[in-house]
Design a protein around this motif. Structure first.
Motif: not given
Lengths: 527, 382
Positions: A406, A447-448, A443, A512, A506, A509, A515, A404
């Protein structure tokens, strides 16, 4: 905006419109004045015409009287001359003059004269005809030499002339009387006209007074009340209103004013509430800033201390290792070796703590990096885990996939996670004294997210939906968290429930593809 | 609740109804004032009777007022004005016919014009009459036409040159004598004398006329005596002329053409010539019927006074029928006659009314014979 009173409909019944009332009054006044002027003009024209006719008639009558009197006198003179110097042509001239006088007599009938005058004229005509006949007889007597008889007749003619003169005087008197009547009529008409004009003026003054009264009652007084209400509002009394007593233009204006005042009061109240909320937020921010400064200073102190602790810890670890090797080689004392192993283990743990402290206390770099979120979060968890454990609070890790990623500034992210963990831990200690704090990365809806909560999770409002009041209070209660989340371009949601606090941060990401892959492997966290 | 516009509509409809009803309604009677001498009353009554027997004026009966005012000669001006006021005050009066002599007619004309009453003059000939106002109309010729026509006849057709005139010194006599004398002089004739006198001769007048005739016959006899007098004075003058043995012709004005003179004084009237407005047309059944009816009623032959009075009644009846039973309606009708130059067919002959409100009709010269008369000439009148 709150509940505002509805504008009343445009009422065309009940009270008549002020403009219509004024228009009617003005139109009626105008018509009355117009009629009066028309009547006055008609009277004036009639009077003028009557006076002109009378004057013309009198003038013509006077002229005719004069012509006839001189003609008759001429006939008498001719008769007298015939006595003195007889002429054969005199009778012809006398007859011709008689024709002329007869024609002049007939002109009387074309004049506008009354019955009395007409009778006088008829008498004059009759006397003049008699005079003519007697005149011819005088000529006849003189022709026949009957002078005595002629003198006798001329005496009768003289009497006729006197009677004629009396008739002319009578006619004259009638005409003077007529002139006086016309004069009296003109004077009377002028008096009546003056009286009428005075009446009209009085009526106009009355109408003006009525209009003024109407203006005062229907327009000026309501406007004064409107002005007073405006003044009250200017002074800050938003409860001031203008009374609405009718639904004419002024009533509509008052209603509109009241509507506007109501709107203004509501807007002002809302604005004041918002200002108070901002003030509270500002105060909290200031406190957080002070706290953050303190934290920053503390971080600097921790960092320095950590660096300084590393050296003795390395030395202790080195000494412990050497002592262990020495004991193992020489005395092989198991207890001593165990103690040295414990020392090495605690030293290692201290090093990890220091390492984590250095990570947390690392200065801000003001540079966003693509970071794996679990890697960033875990040291913070480790840092707080021991203290939680000491306080009977269990830290539950629910990390999503390790990939994950960000885009965030790592220092700010660590600060945020640390703050959230401390806040939730504190809430658990304040409410239950012991329990669990869950740190979750996952997720959700593209959104993460990082979630920190105590107890079991409870539903949160979806993004875009209005938050309830308690959440709003909670969000505003953590301004530093909000500020950090804002600095990280993340969405921050706070909530509270019976089991404690809940926070959700949140991030979009970093890519895409990453994600989608993460969602396939990890599923969604909170749906 | 009737709306505002509805109320106005009802009011308008009511006003229209009343107005239309008022326009179409007829009076109970149509009244004509009679201000003629008693000689003309029977002709007037005959006309009214004929009209009423035929159903009136479209059903409205014709009524005459003033027939109780019986006079033969001139009347006092105060009496004329008194009757004029009575006529003006009469309900439904549409016009007045009269008066008989020029002086009376002139006195009354001003009153009628002031009070807007149509006045139909039948036999008064003074030119001044129709100059009084627009409400006066005349069916006979004015002296402004009769005087010159008689003068031209005397000089041109009868061949007379020396003329002696005797006239009554009133509006009639002065008017026609002046017109006649001026035309004689214009035509080259001579006025050897012009004598005026009272209407009813007094001894002074008789003496004047006798002396004048005797003097003329002795000194320079005229070849024509012209008399603009009324019956009594004319009879006396003619007898005086004939008493001198004069062979001169005698010419009279329209007053000597009246039956009152010709039939009243047949001996005096015998052989004199006079102007005549009325020559019954034997081809006209209406004129013949009038003459027959009048004779049956009175036993006398009608003259121009009676014929014109008869025609005046029928003229007013037609005016009321055509233009309404009002004074304004009658005037409107008469004005239309003038503007359209319409020929009116009366028992007194065909005539028109000129723009000067005077009648335009034939003028005849007749000679009295045996209590009657014969037409000698028809004189052209402008």
């Amino acid at each position: 905006m709150g509940s505002l009173q509805q504008m009343p409909p445009d009422s065309k019944t009940g009270w008549a419109r002020v403009s219509r009332q004024l228009l009617i009054i003005l139109a009626v006044t105008f018509l009355v004045v117009l009629l009066f002027m028309a009547q006055l003009t008609y009277r004036y024209v009639k009077l003028t015409d009557q006076a002109n006719r009378s004057v013309r008639s009198l003038q013509s009558t006077f002229e005719l009287n004069q012509e006839l009197r001189s003609g008759i006198q001429e006939q008498i003179n001719m008769l007298h001359r015939q006595f003195e110097t007889p002429s054969p042509l005199a009778l012809h001239r006398f007859s011709q003059l008689n024709y002329t006088l007869g024609e002049r007599h007939s002109r009387y009938v074309t004049l506008d004269i009354g019955s009395d005058e007409r009778l006088a004229v008829e008498s004059i005509r009759s006397l003049q005809a008699e005079l003519g006949v007697q005149g011819v007889q005088i000529f006849d007597h003189l022709r026949r030499g009957e002078r005595g008889r002629a003198v006798e007749v001329i005496g009768q003619v003289e009497e006729l002339a006197e009677r004629l003169e009396r008739e002319f005087e009578l006619l004259n008197r009638f005409q003077v009387e007529k002139l006086r009547t016309v004069q009296a009529s003109v004077t009377g008409s002028l008096k009546r006209a003056r009286l009428s004009i005075a009446s009209l003026a009085a009526s106009l003054v009355l109408v003006l007074g009525l209009v003024t009264l109407l203006l005062r009652r229907r327009i000026l007084q309501p406007l004064q009340q409107l002005v007073e209400a405006s003044e009250e509002i200017r002074r800050g009394n938003f409860a001031a209103r203008c009374p609405v007593r009718r639904y004419d233009e002024i009533g509509q204006l008052a209603t509109s004013f009241n509507f506007m005042a109501e709107s203004l009061a509501t807007s002002y109240a809302t604005l004041e509430h918002e200002v108070q909320a901002r003030d509270r937020l500002l105060a909290a921010l200031r406190a957080e800033m002070v706290q953050m400064e303190a934290v920053r200073a503390l971080s600097s102190l921790i960092r320095g201390s950590a660096y300084e602790l590393n050296n003795p810890l390395t030395a202790i670890a080195g000494f412990a290792e050497l002592q262990k090797m020495k004991v193992a080689a020489t005395r092989r004392d198991a207890d001593e070796i165990r103690v040295l192993d414990d020392i090495l283990a605690q030293t290692d743990r201290c090093r990890r703590i220091i390492s984590n402290l250095l990570l947390v206390a690392q200065p801000a770099q003001s540079q966003e990096l693509v970071v794996p979120i679990n890697t960033v979060v875990e040291p913070i968890a480790q840092l707080r885990e021991y203290e939680m454990k000491v306080n009977n609070i269990r830290l539950i890790r629910e990390y999503g996939t390790a990939e994950l990623l960000i885009r965030a500034e790592p220092y700010l992210l660590r600060q945020l996670v640390l703050t959230l963990l401390i806040a939730v831990e504190q809430s658990v200690r304040d409410t239950a004294g012991s329990g669990s704090v869950t740190l979750r990365t996952a997720v959700s809806e593209g959104r993460v997210g990082i979630e920190v909560f105590s107890g079991s999770p409870f539903p949160l409002p979806r993004e875009g939906q209005p938050e309830n009041k308690s959440e709003e209070v909670r969000s505003s209660a953590f301004p530093s968290c909000s500020a950090l989340a804002q600095g990280l371009h993340a969405t921050f949601v706070a909530g509270s429930g019976d089991e404690g606090l809940f926070f959700n941060v949140s991030f979009p990401p970093a890519s895409e593809e990453g994600l989608e892959a993460a969602e396939e492997r990890n599923g969604s966290l909170r749906k | 609740m009737i709306s505002y516009s509805g109320r106005w509509s009802i009011l308008l409809a009511l006003v229209l109804t009343v107005f239309l009803y008022g326009c179409q309604s007829k009076p109970e009677k149509a009244v004509i004032g009679i201000a003629l001498s008693v000689h003309n009353h029977q002709a007037i009554e005959l006309a009214a009777r004929n009209i009423n027997e035929a159903g009136g004026i479209d059903g409205v009966p014709l009524e005459l007022v003033g027939l109780e005012w019986k006079f033969r000669e001139t009347v006092h001006p105060s009496e004329i004005l008194e009757w004029a006021e009575r006529f003006a005050a009469a309900d439904d009066l549409i016009a007045v016919i009269g008066h008989s002599d020029s002086a009376s007619t002139l006195s009354a004309a001003a009153f009628y014009n002031k009070h807007k009453i149509p006045q139909i003059v039948t036999i008064a000939t003074s030119p001044a009459i129709t100059r009084v106002g627009d409400w006066t109309y005349r069916l006979c010729l004015s002296d402004a036409k009769q005087g010159p026509a008689l003068a031209r006849y005397a000089l041109d057709q009868w061949g007379k040159k020396r003329v002696a005139t005797f006239y009554v010194n009133d509006d009639y006599g002065r008017g026609v004598a002046q017109q006649f004398e001026e035309e004689v002089l214009r035509q080259g004739g001579t006025i050897v004398t012009s004598v005026m006198h009272r209407n009813l001769l007094k001894p002074d007048d008789q003496q004047l006329i006798r002396y004048t005739v005797e003097r003329l016959e002795k000194e320079s006899p005229p070849d024509l005596y012209v008399l603009f007098q009324r019956e009594e004075a004319a009879r006396w003058t003619i007898e005086t002329i004939r008493g001198t043995g004069s062979r001169a012709g005698i010419l009279g004005g329209d007053t000597l053409g009246a039956p009152e003179f010709i039939q009243g004084y047949p001996e005096a009237a015998e052989g004199i010539r006079f102007s005549q407005f009325f020559v019954p047309d034997p081809a006209s059944p209406r004129a013949s019927a009038f003459v027959a009816d009048y004779r049956a009623l009175t036993g006398e032959t009608p003259g121009y006074g009676q014929a014109f009075a008869y025609d005046a009644v029928f003229l007013l009846a037609e005016a009321a029928r055509s233009s309404g039973y009002s004074r304004e309606g009658v005037k409107s009708y008469l004005d239309n006659l003038i503007s359209e130059r319409r020929i009116i067919h009366g028992v007194g002959g065909h005539y028109t009314i000129g723009a000067d409100h005077d009648g335009r009709r034939d003028l005849y010269i007749a000679e009295a014979r045996g209590g009657g008369w014969e037409v000698l000439a028809r004189l052209p009148v402008d």
